[in-house]
Design an enzyme around this catalytic site. Sequence first.
Site, PDB file in Angstrom:
ATOM      1  N   SER A 141       0.833  -1.197   0.000  1.00 46.24           N
ATOM      2  CA  SER A 141       0.000   0.000   0.000  1.00 46.24           C
ATOM      3  C   SER A 141       0.866   1.244   0.000  1.00 46.24           C
ATOM      4  O   SER A 141       1.974   1.248   0.561  1.00 46.24           O
ATOM      5  CB  SER A 141      -0.910   0.010   1.230  1.00 46.24           C
ATOM      6  OG  SER A 141      -1.568   1.249   1.379  1.00 46.24           O
ATOM      7  N   TYR A 154      -0.777   0.110  10.379  1.00 40.39           N
ATOM      8  CA  TYR A 154      -0.985  -0.492   9.057  1.00 40.39           C
ATOM      9  C   TYR A 154       0.107  -0.038   8.091  1.00 40.39           C
ATOM     10  O   TYR A 154       0.704  -0.864   7.385  1.00 40.39           O
ATOM     11  CB  TYR A 154      -2.355  -0.083   8.543  1.00 40.39           C
ATOM     12  CG  TYR A 154      -2.669  -0.500   7.128  1.00 40.39           C
ATOM     13  CD1 TYR A 154      -3.076  -1.803   6.832  1.00 40.39           C
ATOM     14  CD2 TYR A 154      -2.593   0.419   6.080  1.00 40.39           C
ATOM     15  CE1 TYR A 154      -3.382  -2.176   5.532  1.00 40.39           C
ATOM     16  CE2 TYR A 154      -2.897   0.053   4.780  1.00 40.39           C
ATOM     17  CZ  TYR A 154      -3.295  -1.249   4.507  1.00 40.39           C
ATOM     18  OH  TYR A 154      -3.593  -1.608   3.220  1.00 40.39           O
ATOM     19  N   LYS A 158       2.900  -2.398   6.242  1.00 39.32           N
ATOM     20  CA  LYS A 158       3.036  -2.469   4.788  1.00 39.32           C
ATOM     21  C   LYS A 158       4.449  -2.093   4.343  1.00 39.32           C
ATOM     22  O   LYS A 158       4.975  -2.665   3.386  1.00 39.32           O
ATOM     23  CB  LYS A 158       2.001  -1.563   4.116  1.00 39.32           C
ATOM     24  CG  LYS A 158       0.574  -2.074   4.226  1.00 39.32           C
ATOM     25  CD  LYS A 158       0.381  -3.427   3.554  1.00 39.32           C
ATOM     26  CE  LYS A 158      -1.072  -3.844   3.507  1.00 39.32           C
ATOM     27  NZ  LYS A 158      -1.272  -5.166   2.856  1.00 39.32           N
TER      28      LYS A 158
END
Length: 262
Positions: A141, A154, A158
């Site tokens: 991402s 998050y 990633k």
Amino acid sequence: MPLNLDLTGRVAVVTGGTRGVGAGIARAFLQAGAEVVVCARRPPDTPVTADGRTARFRPLDLREPDVVREFFHTVAADHGRLDCLVNNAGGSPYRLLGETAAERHARVVELNLIAPMTASLAAYDVMRGQPDGGSMIMIGSVSGTRPSPGTAAYGAAKAGLDNLARSMAVEWAPHVRVNTLVLGMVRTELSALHYGDEAGVAAVGATVPLGRLAEPTEIGDACVFLASGRAGYVSGASLLVHGGGERPAFLDAATANHPKES
């Protein structure tokens, strides 16, 4: 020479492949002729299909290493091989760092970094014994490439996933190729939860240089390419699939303060 992305006879596993981006990836592999196994903790509301073919669903909790190892060996035994793993399962709610306990952030890291590593290790145990090895694709991402307020854990996971893929590509060569797709915003059945109604989705899409959000099938097409022989010399790469990225905020601020003369 035509670009041949025929994956007939190949076997692909897509984690979290029951909806959203994962289902789009699974459909792209089905359209390319591959046998597809999708896994998640819960079955899809409707089977994942494309061109009259259906992905096979198997329940799996990626947080249980022993179960994950058994899963991949069972897939290989049932289908005779395992050619591609797409580590798609992941996600995160909006949580500001200082407003949430560390344990909850750790669970986000577990889902988005530890779980893909667990699946990759289990898949590698199968692929390394095959004459033609295999391919792994991490679904990354843009959150891992820039600050991600509200989804910091998050974004950190990633970023780690991309680095992990690069190390795997070195350690597991030449038997297994490992690459990352770095995604921007994708339009799925859950888009309304993040961006609001159609007007909201369109407004968010307008911030992307290409003027819209990606479609799940477009992510799937990129995965099919990386899994195919046409990407046979691509490993340790990070392919940006983000519609051109994000326009820097300072450009708009500068324009607002110094409008162009007519």
